[in-house]
Scaffold this active site. Structure first.
Site, PDB file in Angstrom:
ATOM      1  N   GLY A  31      27.484   3.186  27.509  1.00  0.00           N
ATOM      2  CA  GLY A  31      27.812   1.885  27.636  1.00  0.00           C
ATOM      3  C   GLY A  31      27.761   0.923  26.731  1.00  0.00           C
ATOM      4  O   GLY A  31      28.692   0.181  26.333  1.00  0.00           O
ATOM      5  N   PHE A  52      15.978  -5.149  44.058  1.00  0.00           N
ATOM      6  CA  PHE A  52      15.451  -4.248  43.220  1.00  0.00           C
ATOM      7  C   PHE A  52      14.085  -4.713  42.938  1.00  0.00           C
ATOM      8  O   PHE A  52      13.695  -5.860  43.432  1.00  0.00           O
ATOM      9  CB  PHE A  52      16.298  -4.135  41.737  1.00  0.00           C
ATOM     10  CG  PHE A  52      16.932  -2.870  41.527  1.00  0.00           C
ATOM     11  CD1 PHE A  52      17.967  -2.622  42.864  1.00  0.00           C
ATOM     12  CD2 PHE A  52      16.930  -2.196  40.562  1.00  0.00           C
ATOM     13  CE1 PHE A  52      18.635  -1.352  42.771  1.00  0.00           C
ATOM     14  CE2 PHE A  52      17.564  -1.255  40.625  1.00  0.00           C
ATOM     15  CZ  PHE A  52      18.439  -0.548  41.262  1.00  0.00           C
ATOM     16  N   GLN A  84       9.221   4.670  30.309  1.00  0.00           N
ATOM     17  CA  GLN A  84       9.011   4.509  31.688  1.00  0.00           C
ATOM     18  C   GLN A  84       9.019   5.819  32.435  1.00  0.00           C
ATOM     19  O   GLN A  84       9.936   6.618  32.248  1.00  0.00           O
ATOM     20  CB  GLN A  84      10.300   3.645  32.188  1.00  0.00           C
ATOM     21  CG  GLN A  84      10.259   3.416  33.665  1.00  0.00           C
ATOM     22  CD  GLN A  84      11.167   2.180  33.827  1.00  0.00           C
ATOM     23  OE1 GLN A  84      12.519   2.142  33.899  1.00  0.00           O
ATOM     24  NE2 GLN A  84      10.657   0.925  33.960  1.00  0.00           N
ATOM     25  N   HIS A 109      10.169   7.048  36.168  1.00  0.00           N
ATOM     26  CA  HIS A 109      10.628   6.203  37.387  1.00  0.00           C
ATOM     27  C   HIS A 109       9.912   6.754  38.400  1.00  0.00           C
ATOM     28  O   HIS A 109       9.656   8.083  38.572  1.00  0.00           O
ATOM     29  CB  HIS A 109      12.038   7.032  37.340  1.00  0.00           C
ATOM     30  CG  HIS A 109      12.954   5.914  38.380  1.00  0.00           C
ATOM     31  ND1 HIS A 109      12.952   6.005  39.612  1.00  0.00           N
ATOM     32  CD2 HIS A 109      13.992   4.992  37.982  1.00  0.00           C
ATOM     33  CE1 HIS A 109      13.702   5.409  40.324  1.00  0.00           C
ATOM     34  NE2 HIS A 109      14.443   4.677  39.482  1.00  0.00           N
ATOM     35  N   LEU A 162      17.241  11.695  39.254  1.00  0.00           N
ATOM     36  CA  LEU A 162      17.034  10.323  39.766  1.00  0.00           C
ATOM     37  C   LEU A 162      17.407  10.206  41.275  1.00  0.00           C
ATOM     38  O   LEU A 162      18.344  10.495  41.606  1.00  0.00           O
ATOM     39  CB  LEU A 162      17.755   9.237  38.785  1.00  0.00           C
ATOM     40  CG  LEU A 162      17.709   7.788  39.066  1.00  0.00           C
ATOM     41  CD1 LEU A 162      16.106   7.496  38.674  1.00  0.00           C
ATOM     42  CD2 LEU A 162      18.525   7.044  38.162  1.00  0.00           C
ATOM     43  N   GLU A 206      16.382   3.124  42.596  1.00  0.00           N
ATOM     44  CA  GLU A 206      15.387   2.218  42.863  1.00  0.00           C
ATOM     45  C   GLU A 206      15.919   1.509  44.301  1.00  0.00           C
ATOM     46  O   GLU A 206      15.569   0.950  45.270  1.00  0.00           O
ATOM     47  CB  GLU A 206      14.954   1.250  42.146  1.00  0.00           C
ATOM     48  CG  GLU A 206      13.951   0.255  42.352  1.00  0.00           C
ATOM     49  CD  GLU A 206      13.404  -0.494  41.263  1.00  0.00           C
ATOM     50  OE1 GLU A 206      12.922   0.237  40.155  1.00  0.00           O
ATOM     51  OE2 GLU A 206      13.597  -1.676  41.005  1.00  0.00           O
ATOM     52  N   ARG A 265       8.315  -0.845  38.113  1.00  0.00           N
ATOM     53  CA  ARG A 265       8.065   0.688  38.197  1.00  0.00           C
ATOM     54  C   ARG A 265       6.826   1.246  37.867  1.00  0.00           C
ATOM     55  O   ARG A 265       6.484   2.253  38.155  1.00  0.00           O
ATOM     56  CB  ARG A 265       9.346   1.049  37.517  1.00  0.00           C
ATOM     57  CG  ARG A 265      10.743   0.894  38.174  1.00  0.00           C
ATOM     58  CD  ARG A 265      11.778   1.359  37.151  1.00  0.00           C
ATOM     59  NE  ARG A 265      13.014   1.365  37.935  1.00  0.00           N
ATOM     60  CZ  ARG A 265      14.216   1.362  37.417  1.00  0.00           C
ATOM     61  NH1 ARG A 265      14.404   1.537  36.299  1.00  0.00           N
ATOM     62  NH2 ARG A 265      15.270   1.541  38.217  1.00  0.00           N
ATOM     63  N   HIS A 287      11.813   8.668  32.469  1.00  0.00           N
ATOM     64  CA  HIS A 287      13.124   7.946  32.627  1.00  0.00           C
ATOM     65  C   HIS A 287      13.970   6.849  31.655  1.00  0.00           C
ATOM     66  O   HIS A 287      15.145   7.176  31.487  1.00  0.00           O
ATOM     67  CB  HIS A 287      13.046   7.116  33.904  1.00  0.00           C
ATOM     68  CG  HIS A 287      14.482   6.211  34.521  1.00  0.00           C
ATOM     69  ND1 HIS A 287      15.197   7.219  34.829  1.00  0.00           N
ATOM     70  CD2 HIS A 287      14.560   5.175  34.624  1.00  0.00           C
ATOM     71  CE1 HIS A 287      16.182   6.267  35.162  1.00  0.00           C
ATOM     72  NE2 HIS A 287      16.010   5.225  35.263  1.00  0.00           N
ATOM     73  N   ARG A 339      10.540  -1.887  31.698  1.00  0.00           N
ATOM     74  CA  ARG A 339      11.843  -2.396  31.925  1.00  0.00           C
ATOM     75  C   ARG A 339      12.021  -2.615  33.489  1.00  0.00           C
ATOM     76  O   ARG A 339      11.323  -1.667  34.381  1.00  0.00           O
ATOM     77  CB  ARG A 339      12.950  -1.368  31.611  1.00  0.00           C
ATOM     78  CG  ARG A 339      14.067  -1.618  31.912  1.00  0.00           C
ATOM     79  CD  ARG A 339      15.161  -0.881  31.360  1.00  0.00           C
ATOM     80  NE  ARG A 339      15.128   0.441  31.859  1.00  0.00           N
ATOM     81  CZ  ARG A 339      15.813   0.889  33.003  1.00  0.00           C
ATOM     82  NH1 ARG A 339      16.309  -0.092  33.757  1.00  0.00           N
ATOM     83  NH2 ARG A 339      15.976   1.894  33.355  1.00  0.00           N
ATOM     84  N   SER A 381      18.729  -2.385  32.426  1.00  0.00           N
ATOM     85  CA  SER A 381      19.238  -1.586  31.472  1.00  0.00           C
ATOM     86  C   SER A 381      20.761  -1.562  31.290  1.00  0.00           C
ATOM     87  O   SER A 381      21.236  -1.805  30.106  1.00  0.00           O
ATOM     88  CB  SER A 381      18.855   0.110  31.625  1.00  0.00           C
ATOM     89  OG  SER A 381      19.578   0.615  32.732  1.00  0.00           O
TER      90      SER A 381
END
Lengths: 590, 119, 234
Positions: free
Chosen positions: A18, A121, A243, A245, A255, A258, A289, A356, A401, A406
């Site tokens: 990305g 979230f 992190q 998750h 995964l 969330e 998290r 994660h 985070r 992200s």
């Protein structure tokens, strides 16, 4: 020169996820000669696995939503070591970046009014934590990363970006002034090695979750950017902040977004108790998290875990009903059926905190320019090197985070890097050409590997590294135990340096790539270990059993890891946003 | 986009549509003939049936449909299997030869059909 | 012990491909095929294949397993193995680079041909372009494609004409943009598709539906495109 071919570009982006593709798009639109080097076809980058969405105050769910509230949440989520100028930039520029994605064609889910659908979230609030739970995460069902990555690839295709797909960058090339002037890269199909020369080299190589044995990350997340930077002598920041998750599928590690909890799912222990009510009375399952992950581990340690081994908890979704699950979380239903053999419509999903995300990385400013710190403690820009996305540490995530931040980080700072480089190129960038010996230095590691004999099996060494990290640097950390881990890593370094590459063939030799990746994994792991041992406090994702409190007096700062002497230093956190008042550190509760 | 000068209508839709329409016409024609045969037929009633202009026109339509249907079908077969990709250069020669042969055969059948009907 | 037979070809050393047998100890577990490949690779590092996400969303590890195309990472042994034997070959119909790695450039070229990006040259609003949930729903079953090529390489029409028939995957994406209420290039898109090969080489064999690891239905999308072409032409 060095017997290898040179290819020249104005801007080279290493990584086709990305962040890389957003940066590339910006540069390609400006007409500069831009190339993306990606070790996989771009739509196979790990951004594709992002599920829940991209958090941004576009005021669709709540017309009064304010990016400052998002900023507050992010600063709090970071446990106050996120740079406030960068967070301000991300949260305020975010809506523009998200609307651009929509205009590019990203198939967001929609509200009845036709606007982008936003879901709640973790860690989100209205009115600076005073107005209850917010719903700020823009979603394309539970396939937002997939939709985003494909849209960006399509946008680049439309703008004729040059892609070097299935090319692998091995090391940076620095000139005599210490500036970065490109990378050495291998074409995987033919095995040819080239020097890709560039006035601006952007690292968008993603994370390194594969340093842990249990991770939500793809096989390709091997920290190549961090490895290359460390080998070139550049520091990394906050690299101890990993992190975990809360909801990776037990056993498989895949995964579970969330967004499941955002849509109303919750965690239960073996007694069927919704235990997050005890740990975070207000936000419950939508606390940060780090908080949720620690609570889960405590439940398991205290004997309330589920399953015959008592080693996981359950994520309950069946009460949401089949219709909601199939329309809002179709990908999760699919993953759960495949990897947990559990149909979320009927039964809960077994989950466990799983590595994660790498909050740390190459320190940069908001323009993506990579930084180092000079002897007197001042930031110094590394000429020619940029970083964005997970490999970078701007830092907007600090010690923890928030979910959905992200993807926002990717597009905002990918775009910002592109914009900055575009202007810099227009003003003219003059860097001294790399000499033959500069290029040879960039080739050194590859040459050594190609002429190696003997050594241990790469897969086994990797497994040993991953187990060491998993056991010694997990959710809860302890000084003594970490020092033991560091010793094990010391022993591993030499063995990994001389790992075996028996197959020296050229055509699509994945063994060579895996050996090179292992070097990078090790660099990240070692930096993580040494820095984690040094940070004598608990903050965000870094939880020490021997230092359980946050220590603002000594550690309200970034850690800096300098590879040359394996030294841990400190760098000040930015507390000076441009348009809003500073958010002062407070006790962090949810 | 790829243009195919030897395809019938030179457009995907027209070929596709023609293939279906001609198919329906052929089906109707054979149902018509079939029902006549089921009822029992001798030379005189068969000749009478083809004396009428309507039946002759219908038959001509069926022959033309068969010609179009066959051409589109054989063209598709030749461009699937007789290609440079599969056979090298000789695929091109073979395909053109095959297409010329098909078109000649179809042409002969059409002329022969007209001769039978009005000869 | 699971019997695994893998297609091997290294252009530098082999004049022709061959099958190599491996014995794999699965520990009695119902592993995914990708796990089995990883076990093999940890012993014989020369075996080459692509993999990335290992959860069925990146589309790297499309392979032919016991005769059927699918993603190795989400195909459990119990689904594909009959009689303790697993045969793994590269996706059929594309040139092999090495072992299980195929050259996908023809597949990608067909994807590019359909202009797989939103075309809308009207000035963008300050916020997002609005789209009703009903219009958005039309993209479900289309945008989820992961470009793994399982469908196109299971399609005989694509085997014969990979350079001229767009193939199920590309056509699914073509329809994804034709169906998007925000896209304004419908006519241009359709005129690019109206030749005897691009769309009309689909003969409704439906192998694509049978193998799609994401449960998508390219044949139906192709039918929609054909209807749009027909409506426009008549």
């Amino acid at each position: 020169m060095s017997g290898i071919r040179t290819i020249s570009f104005d801007g080279v982006i290493v990584g086709g996820g990305g962040a890389g593709m957003r940066a590339a798009l910006q540069l390609a639109q400006s007409g500069y000669k831009t190339a993306v080097i990606s070790k996989v076809f771009p739509t196979r980058s790990h951004t594709v696995s992002a599920q829940g969405g991209i958090t941004c105050a576009i005021a669709s769910d709540d017309p009064n939503d304010d990016w400052r509230w998002h900023m507050y949440d992010t600063v709090k989520g970071s446990d106050y070591i996120g740079d406030q100028d960068a967070i301000e930039y991300m949260c305020s520029e975010g809506p523009q970046a998200v609307f651009e994605l929509e205009h590019m064609g990203l198939p967001f889910s929609r509200t009845e009014e036709g606007r982008i659908y936003q879901r709640p979230f973790g860690g989100q609030s209205k009115n600076f934590g005073e107005g209850g739970q917010a719903a700020r995460t823009c979603a394309a069902a539970d396939r937002t990363g997939h939709a985003l990555l494909h849209t960006l690839y399509q946008g680049n295709m439309k703008n004729n970006t040059v892609f070097f797909n299935e090319w692998y960058a091995t090391d940076l090339v620095k000139n005599q002034d210490g500036a970065v002037v490109g990378v050495i890269a291998i074409c995987m199909e033919t095995g040819e090695t080239v020097y890709v020369k560039s006035k601006a080299t952007v690292f968008a190589t993603g994370g390194a979750g594969r340093i842990y044995a249990s991770t939500t990350n793809a096989h390709i997340n091997t920290g190549d950017g961090v490895g290359m930077a460390l080998r070139a002598g550049f520091p990394v920041q906050d690299i101890e902040m990993w992190q975990f998750h809360p909801t990776g599928i037990h056993g498989a590690g895949t995964l579970v977004t969330e967004g499941c909890r955002g849509e109303g799912g919750y965690l239960i222990n073996k007694d069927g108790e919704r235990f997050m009510e005890r740990y975070a009375p207000n936000a419950k399952d939508l606390a940060g998290r780090d908080v949720v992950a620690r609570s889960m581990v405590l439940e398991i340690i205290e004997g309330r875990g589920c399953g015959p081994e008592g080693d996981h908890v359950f994520l309950k979704l069946d009460h949401l009903g089949e219709e909601v699950l199939e329309s809002r979380l179709p990908g999760i239903c699919e993953l759960s059926r495949t990897f947990a053999h559990a149909d979320p419509v009927k039964e809960p999903i077994p989950v466990v905190p799983t590595c994660h995300y790498m909050m740390g990385g190459i320190p940069t400013n908001v323009h993506g320019q990579a930084l180092t710190v000079d002897a007197s403690g001042n930031d110094q820009i590394i000429p020619g090197l940029y970083a964005c996305g997970e490999v970078a540490c701007v830092s907007v995530h600090g010690a923890n985070r928030l979910g959905g931040n992200s993807l926002l980080d990717l597009v905002v700072f990918g775009r910002a890097s592109g914009l900055y480089i575009e202007n810099a190129l227009r003003d003219g960038i003059e860097l001294r050409d790399a000499s033959e010996s500069d290029i040879e230095q960039g080739m050194a590691r590859l040459d050594k590997l190609n002429s190696s004999t003997g050594g241990e099996n790469v897969a086994e060494l990797r497994k040993e590294l991953q187990n060491t990290m998993q056991n010694h640097f997990g959710v809860f950390r302890n000084g003594e135990f970490m020092r033991e881990g560091i010793k094990k890593l010391d022993d591993l370094r030499g063995r990994i340096d001389s790992a075996n590459l028996s197959d020296k063939s050229m055509a699509y030799n994945t063994a060579r790539i895996e050996a090179l990746e292992l070097h990078n994994l090790f660099e990240v792991a070692e930096a993580t270990a040494i820095t984690a041992e040094a940070r004598n406090e608990s903050r965000g994702a870094h939880a020490r059993e021997d230092f359980q409190e946050r220590d603002d007096e000594n550690w309200l700062c970034h850690s800096m890891y300098y590879p040359a002497d394996k030294r841990v230093g400190k760098r000040a956190v930015n507390f000076e946003p441009k348009t809003v008042d500073t958010f002062q550190p407070k006790i962090r509760t949810y | 986009m790829v243009r195919s000068v030897t395809s019938f209508g030179r457009s995907g839709v027209s070929d596709w549509l023609l293939q279906r329409v001609s198919g329906v016409i052929l089906l109707a024609y054979f149902l018509c003939i079939g029902s006549a045969l089921v009822g029992g037929v001798d030379y005189l009633s068969w000749r009478d049936m083809f004396e009428g202009t309507g039946m002759r026109v219908f038959t001509l339509l069926a022959i033309l449909s068969l010609a179009a249907h066959a051409w589109i079908g054989m063209w598709a077969v030749s461009t699937d299997y007789m290609t440079e990709r599969l056979m090298g250069k000789k695929g091109n020669v073979l395909r053109i030869a095959f297409q010329i042969a098909c078109s000649l055969v179809i042409f002969v059948y059409v002329i022969w059909g007209v001769q039978i009907l009005w000869g | 012990m699971l019997q695994v037979s893998i297609y091997r070809y290294n252009p530098e050393t082999d004049s022709e491909p061959s099958m190599q047998d491996f014995q794999v100890d699965t520990g009695g577990k119902d592993l995914m095929v990708l796990d089995v490949l990883e076990l093999i690779k940890s012993q014989d590092t020369t075996v080459s294949y692509r993999r990335s996400c290992r959860e069925g969303v990146c589309g790297s590890d499309g392979l032919n397993m016991n005769g059927k195309n699918g993603l190795a990472c989400i195909t459990p042994l119990s689904e594909t193995v009959k009689g303790n034997k697993l045969v793994v070959r590269p996706l059929p119909g594309l040139p092999v680079i090495r072992d299980l790695v195929v050259d996908m450039s023809m597949f990608y070229a067909q994807y590019e041909k359909v202009q797989p990006y939103l075309i809308n040259d009207t000035p963008a609003p300050a916020i997002e372009r609005l789209q009703s949930p009903e219009d958005r729903e039309k993209l479900d079953g289309l945008y989820e494609c992961i470009l793994c090529a399982c469908c196109s390489t299971a399609c005989p029409s694509f085997w014969w004409n990979p350079d001229r028939f767009i193939g199920p995957s590309g056509l699914l994406q073509a329809y994804r943009f034709l169906a998007d209420s925000r896209d304004l290039a419908t006519d241009e898109r359709l005129s690019r598709l109206d030749d005897p090969f691009s769309v009309f080489r689909c003969h409704g064999i439906q192998n694509c539906i049978n193998v799609c690891p994401k449960g998508l239905n390219p044949t139906r999308a192709i039918g929609h495109i054909r209807n749009m072409l027909l409506a426009r032409a008549t």
